[in-house]
Design a protein around this motif. Structure first.
Motif, mmCIF file in Angstrom:
data_model
loop_
_atom_site.group_PDB
_atom_site.id
_atom_site.type_symbol
_atom_site.label_atom_id
_atom_site.label_comp_id
_atom_site.label_asym_id
_atom_site.label_seq_id
_atom_site.Cartn_x
_atom_site.Cartn_y
_atom_site.Cartn_z
ATOM 1 N N GLN A 1 0.829 -1.200 0.000
ATOM 2 C CA GLN A 1 0.000 0.000 0.000
ATOM 3 C C GLN A 1 0.868 1.256 0.000
ATOM 4 O O GLN A 1 0.585 2.225 -0.711
ATOM 5 C CB GLN A 1 -0.916 -0.013 1.225
ATOM 6 C CG GLN A 1 -2.020 1.033 1.176
ATOM 7 C CD GLN A 1 -2.986 0.888 2.343
ATOM 8 O OE1 GLN A 1 -2.802 0.048 3.223
ATOM 9 N NE2 GLN A 1 -4.015 1.708 2.353
ATOM 10 N N ASP A 2 1.939 1.237 0.787
ATOM 11 C CA ASP A 2 2.853 2.377 0.822
ATOM 12 C C ASP A 2 3.604 2.541 -0.495
ATOM 13 O O ASP A 2 3.779 3.653 -0.994
ATOM 14 C CB ASP A 2 3.863 2.213 1.963
ATOM 15 C CG ASP A 2 3.250 2.499 3.318
ATOM 16 O OD1 ASP A 2 2.158 3.089 3.357
ATOM 17 O OD2 ASP A 2 3.860 2.122 4.334
ATOM 18 N N LYS A 3 4.053 1.420 -1.050
ATOM 19 C CA LYS A 3 4.922 1.496 -2.223
ATOM 20 C C LYS A 3 4.157 1.749 -3.515
ATOM 21 O O LYS A 3 4.632 2.475 -4.397
ATOM 22 C CB LYS A 3 5.733 0.207 -2.345
ATOM 23 C CG LYS A 3 6.942 0.335 -3.257
ATOM 24 C CD LYS A 3 7.914 -0.806 -3.051
ATOM 25 C CE LYS A 3 9.248 -0.512 -3.729
ATOM 26 N NZ LYS A 3 10.241 -1.583 -3.521
ATOM 27 N N LEU A 4 2.985 1.142 -3.645
ATOM 28 C CA LEU A 4 2.236 1.245 -4.893
ATOM 29 C C LEU A 4 1.156 2.316 -4.858
ATOM 30 O O LEU A 4 0.583 2.643 -5.898
ATOM 31 C CB LEU A 4 1.606 -0.112 -5.234
ATOM 32 C CG LEU A 4 2.592 -1.281 -5.376
ATOM 33 C CD1 LEU A 4 1.841 -2.561 -5.716
ATOM 34 C CD2 LEU A 4 3.647 -0.983 -6.435
ATOM 35 N N PRO B 1 9.046 -0.759 -8.344
ATOM 36 C CA PRO B 1 9.305 0.691 -8.305
ATOM 37 C C PRO B 1 8.260 1.422 -7.465
ATOM 38 O O PRO B 1 7.110 0.988 -7.368
ATOM 39 C CB PRO B 1 9.211 1.095 -9.781
ATOM 40 C CG PRO B 1 8.299 0.073 -10.390
ATOM 41 C CD PRO B 1 8.582 -1.210 -9.671
ATOM 42 N N TRP B 2 8.675 2.514 -6.856
ATOM 43 C CA TRP B 2 7.748 3.331 -6.086
ATOM 44 C C TRP B 2 6.766 4.012 -7.026
ATOM 45 O O TRP B 2 7.146 4.562 -8.059
ATOM 46 C CB TRP B 2 8.498 4.385 -5.283
ATOM 47 C CG TRP B 2 9.234 3.822 -4.110
ATOM 48 C CD1 TRP B 2 10.488 3.302 -4.097
ATOM 49 C CD2 TRP B 2 8.748 3.714 -2.775
ATOM 50 N NE1 TRP B 2 10.822 2.873 -2.841
ATOM 51 C CE2 TRP B 2 9.778 3.118 -1.999
ATOM 52 C CE3 TRP B 2 7.553 4.065 -2.144
ATOM 53 C CZ2 TRP B 2 9.636 2.870 -0.641
ATOM 54 C CZ3 TRP B 2 7.419 3.816 -0.788
ATOM 55 C CH2 TRP B 2 8.441 3.230 -0.050
ATOM 56 N N ARG C 1 -6.765 0.608 0.481
ATOM 57 C CA ARG C 1 -6.702 -0.517 1.423
ATOM 58 C C ARG C 1 -7.382 -1.773 0.877
ATOM 59 O O ARG C 1 -6.834 -2.877 0.958
ATOM 60 C CB ARG C 1 -7.366 -0.101 2.742
ATOM 61 C CG ARG C 1 -7.362 -1.170 3.821
ATOM 62 C CD ARG C 1 -6.005 -1.295 4.445
ATOM 63 N NE ARG C 1 -5.946 -2.382 5.404
ATOM 64 C CZ ARG C 1 -4.916 -2.607 6.205
ATOM 65 N NH1 ARG C 1 -3.860 -1.816 6.155
ATOM 66 N NH2 ARG C 1 -4.912 -3.617 7.040
ATOM 67 N N ILE C 2 -8.569 -1.625 0.325
ATOM 68 C CA ILE C 2 -9.327 -2.794 -0.124
ATOM 69 C C ILE C 2 -8.630 -3.479 -1.291
ATOM 70 O O ILE C 2 -8.503 -4.711 -1.323
ATOM 71 C CB ILE C 2 -10.763 -2.379 -0.509
ATOM 72 C CG1 ILE C 2 -11.511 -1.873 0.731
ATOM 73 C CG2 ILE C 2 -11.505 -3.544 -1.152
ATOM 74 C CD1 ILE C 2 -12.924 -1.400 0.445
ATOM 75 N N ARG C 3 -8.169 -2.700 -2.252
ATOM 76 C CA ARG C 3 -7.495 -3.293 -3.411
ATOM 77 C C ARG C 3 -6.245 -4.056 -2.985
ATOM 78 O O ARG C 3 -6.001 -5.177 -3.444
ATOM 79 C CB ARG C 3 -7.120 -2.191 -4.409
ATOM 80 C CG ARG C 3 -6.372 -2.709 -5.635
ATOM 81 C CD ARG C 3 -5.909 -1.571 -6.532
ATOM 82 N NE ARG C 3 -5.163 -2.075 -7.679
ATOM 83 C CZ ARG C 3 -4.568 -1.294 -8.582
ATOM 84 N NH1 ARG C 3 -4.645 0.033 -8.459
ATOM 85 N NH2 ARG C 3 -3.898 -1.825 -9.591
ATOM 86 N N THR C 4 -5.458 -3.460 -2.102
ATOM 87 C CA THR C 4 -4.229 -4.120 -1.654
ATOM 88 C C THR C 4 -4.540 -5.391 -0.879
ATOM 89 O O THR C 4 -3.895 -6.428 -1.070
ATOM 90 C CB THR C 4 -3.408 -3.166 -0.770
ATOM 91 O OG1 THR C 4 -3.281 -1.903 -1.411
ATOM 92 C CG2 THR C 4 -2.026 -3.739 -0.518
#
Length: 390
Positions: free
Chosen positions: A205-208, A347-348, A212-215
């Motif tokens: 979640q932080d990187k992409l 990648p970020w 919340r739900i999708r992750t």
């Protein structure tokens, strides 16, 4: 290897996964926080009742005697230390990334060392409580079979799914013991599963920059399918036993060893970590802490790692065939390493805000939190109160 589906295992597994996915989708506060506020007190109460119930079983005193009688010769066995390290790492979530993930949700001025001591002592206290109940029940089982406690005591899977069902079927009030024990086991497993999933979900979640739900669905659904395929069949216990032996008692030890070496010796960040801990903690750490983390830990972990590696290579674990160990033992460890590397190489995303935390920048500015240019250590203001340095 049998792939026959066991409904009594598969259906509850589906229910657990659905519940966990819902909790994860609700987020940290509304989902994980509220779930832990319910499950953890229930877990404690259930085990407390289990202990009281077990203490009144015939032969309970024999079990307690076995529990509290030390076997000093066992301390010379590297496998005992390896199992202890693997156990405490798992129960305290060390080297899983769980502590790092949950620590990121703390307030900026949280007492770090104080919180760490509370977690460690609470965990150890609960395990002693659980051990009293379990060994009291094993004492009853030993008396019923006319043998020593050592003859019926087993660990891990054998204890949970072989010894305790026997106790439940033989003891007076065994149904109550069964409900309490296996109910507590389910609650403990659910909270552990949530914690492990949160590491992956939070990182992605932080990187992409996903919501919340999708992750959660991206991470949880494939893992749920894999767990259903592996752990809802007639060979599930063998698969679980092998994966646990390699990943928990072996893989986690390797992760901890690499982490300590990288942080302490390659990056030389222990001084910075020490000062960071002391910045807002009630109990300061000092040279002893650095010695334990930077010297003793890698030496012990290195020795245990090599010992476990030799043991796993020379002696087939559990008498399982080589192909089985290769797939669910070594294969599981290697797959997790490859997956971790691949995830780290992602990648970020431009949508991610994790790299640019304005609130944290403001916090550093307000606290005059300037690291030393050479050591990266953070100077501590002389006027601040400190606990006793170790």
């Amino acid at each position: 290897m049998s792939t026959q589906f066991v409904p009594q295992v598969g259906i509850p597994l589906i229910v657990v996964w659905l519940a966990v996915i819902v909790i994860m989708c609700l987020g940290v506060k509304k989902g994980i926080g509220r779930a832990n506020m319910i499950l953890m007190p229930l877990l404690t109460v259930m085990f407390a009742v289990l202990v009281v119930q077990s203490l009144f079983l015939p032969g309970a005193l024999d079990g307690l005697t076995a529990f509290f009688t030390p076997n000093w010769e066992a301390l010379a066995d590297p496998a005992v230390w390896a199992s202890a390290y693997g156990h405490i790492f798992f129960s305290l979530s060390v080297a899983f990334g769980i502590m790092v993930t949950y620590a990121s949700y703390l307030k900026r001025k949280t007492d770090l060392t104080g919180s760490g001591l509370v977690v460690a002592f609470a965990n150890s206290g609960f395990e002693i409580l659980a051990g009293i109940g379990v060994f009291a029940a094993l004492g009853f089982m030993a008396q019923a079979q006319g043998t020593e406690v050592a003859g019926v005591a087993s660990s891990g899977i054998g204890l949970a799914f072989i010894a305790f069902p026997t106790i439940v079927s033989q003891a007076t009030g065994g149904s109550i013991i069964g409900v309490l024990f296996f109910g507590a086991l389910v609650f403990a497993g659910v909270t552990s599963l949530i914690s492990i999933l949160e590491v992956i979900v939070a990182a992605l979640q932080d990187k992409l920059g996903w919501n919340r739900i999708r992750t959660t669905l991206t991470v949880s659904l494939p893992l749920a399918v894999i767990s259903m395929a592996l752990f809802s069949t007639t060979t599930a216990l063998s698969v679980l036993d092998t994966a646990d032996a390699f990943v928990n008692a072996f893989g986690i030890m390797a992760v901890a060893l690499v982490a300590v070496i990288v942080v302490a010796w390659l990056l030389h960040k222990l001084p910075a970590l020490k000062e960071h801990l002391n910045r807002r903690s009630s109990f300061s750490v000092g040279r002893i802490w650095m010695l334990l983390v930077g010297v003793l830990a890698p030496l012990v972990l290195g020795y245990l790692f090599v010992s476990e590696l030799i043991a796993k290579i020379t002696t087939p674990y559990g008498g399982y065939p080589d192909w089985f160990l290769g797939v669910f033992g070594w294969g599981m460890v290697i797959s997790l390493v490859i997956l971790a590397v691949l995830l780290s190489l992602l990648p970020w995303s431009a949508c991610s805000h994790a790299k640019d935390d304005a609130d944290y920048d403001d916090f550093l500015a307000q606290e005059h939190y300037e690291p030393d240019s050479e050591t990266s250590a953070i100077p501590v203001a002389s006027g601040e109160q400190r606990g006793t340095a170790s």
